[in-house]
Design an enzyme around this catalytic site. Sequence first.
Site, PDB file in Angstrom:
ATOM      1  N   HIS A  62     -17.222 -34.311 -71.408  1.00 51.24           N
ATOM      2  CA  HIS A  62     -18.693 -34.677 -71.182  1.00 51.24           C
ATOM      3  C   HIS A  62     -19.520 -34.083 -70.025  1.00 51.24           C
ATOM      4  O   HIS A  62     -20.525 -33.438 -70.337  1.00 51.24           O
ATOM      5  CB  HIS A  62     -18.742 -36.180 -70.977  1.00 51.24           C
ATOM      6  CG  HIS A  62     -19.870 -37.003 -71.324  1.00 51.24           C
ATOM      7  ND1 HIS A  62     -20.341 -37.054 -72.388  1.00 51.24           N
ATOM      8  CD2 HIS A  62     -20.953 -37.419 -70.367  1.00 51.24           C
ATOM      9  CE1 HIS A  62     -21.527 -37.632 -72.487  1.00 51.24           C
ATOM     10  NE2 HIS A  62     -22.066 -37.870 -71.203  1.00 51.24           N
ATOM     11  N   SER A 117     -26.441 -37.031 -73.532  1.00 51.73           N
ATOM     12  CA  SER A 117     -25.867 -38.330 -73.463  1.00 51.73           C
ATOM     13  C   SER A 117     -27.087 -39.416 -73.681  1.00 51.73           C
ATOM     14  O   SER A 117     -27.753 -39.591 -74.710  1.00 51.73           O
ATOM     15  CB  SER A 117     -25.020 -38.236 -72.345  1.00 51.73           C
ATOM     16  OG  SER A 117     -24.303 -39.425 -72.187  1.00 51.73           O
TER      17      SER A 117
END
Length: 422
Positions: free
Chosen positions: A395, A187
């Site tokens: 995520h 990320s």
Amino acid sequence: MASKRFNTFKVVLASLAVVAVGYVVRTPWLPIRREIKASLGYPKDSLLNFTELTAEYGYMSEEHEVVTDDGYILTMFRIVQARNCHQKKRSPPVLLVHGLLQSSDSFIDSGPNAGLAYLISDACYDLWLGNVRGNYYSRGHIRLDPDKDSEYWKFYIDEIGYYDIPAMIDHVLEHTGFDKLNYIGFSQGSGTFLVMCSERPGYCEKVQLLIGLAPAARQFNTKSKLFRAVTQAFEVLEGQLESYGVVEIFAKGSISQEFVAFFCQLSDLTEQLCEQVLDVFDYVHSSHLGSITNETTRNLYGHFPAGTSLHNMARYGQSMKSRRFEKFNYGKEKNLMLYGSEEPPKYNLSAVTAPLVCIYGSNDGLVDTKDVEWLVKKLPNVIESMKVEDPNWNHMDVTYSQYTSDTIFPKINEYLLKYTSD
Ligand SMILES: *[C@@H]1O[C@H](CO)[C@@H](O)[C@H](O)[C@H]1NC(C)=O
Ligand SMILES: *[C@@H]1O[C@H](CO)[C@@H](O)[C@H](O)[C@H]1NC(C)=O
Ligand SMILES: *[C@@H]1O[C@H](CO)[C@@H](O)[C@H](O)[C@H]1NC(C)=O
């Protein structure tokens, strides 16, 4: 059903607003001492730091201090001995960097069979883990005091990419004697790498292979309403909060962090609620319950959120409104002064010359599939882009799922092997 979901969402949002305020408040009686927590029955793993926790499972790690060009003192860890690796370490070294509000601990919170740090070092790679400025391991500066000097907290992903990532790469290379390494960024850990390649010519060449796990560059399509609401609230309130001296956000040891850590380990019921909060944060419409074990949930709130600056959180609110991956937007006048144009300049994605393997999920509420695909099209040297087969992969799964060894690790290992010399 739809309206029930909507109401639940509002309740969660309201509760989180309260919790969010608590995250910016630290008091002298916090953090609570570890012995007290242990006696209250907190899970042991949630109370340990990186070296202690890895040692608990038979891994030996070292702590390294790195000072950036602008004086920030960062802590890195290196796993020097893995439980299941009995041969010589493979080279070159691998550097693994966490996402927003995380620390290196995120890669070990799900335990030895799932934590990426364990899987990678068990495969005999010489693994180093970074911690970026502002989290609880890297809350130091040669001159500034993070508790007193608000100047310490004047940073965005832009500075992390410009200073922290290069400093950590240099440290690993100097220490090991290699001239290149393999880099894995989750990320923000990937987004900041892209900033580095754009702004620090030469640094991209120090990296042989870049593995981007849900790489965060553009955030235009982010679906998580909660993440949008929280970051945009910080963007709107930035000036006001700063005038009250609130510059550090979601820190470990703040009232809310202590409360959430307490609440999440309290009982089976609260623990399940905590897992659902993670899911709501990620993507409200379809959760991936069960992917993160109860034990991991109990542990991770001892290490998450790990803290960052108010400005960095607000910066994410700003990014979500832009279709470009660009430098910080100061507003027309200041942009003109600093950049020579009213619009902030785009980061130069053509400068990301390192070969990239991209791994992302279809159910990611924070870094949307569309934005990852947009990025992959812009980058000049993509060798593979893999969407995780599990349609629910989100995520948080990258760091906390119990299934990483089947879903994402095989691809990571395949490419690390290809880019390993012995
Ligand atoms: C981790 O814990 C060990 C043992 O208590 C301690 O010596 C070390 O300084 C800690 N490291 C960090 C980075 O907090
Ligand atoms: C977590 O705990 C709850 C309640 O004890 C249980 O129903 C659930 O199956 C557990 N989840 C996992 C993934 O083990
Ligand atoms: C972007 O990077 C590429 C590759 O390094 C370079 O050729 C190009 O001139 C750069 N563009 C800008 C606008 O700096």
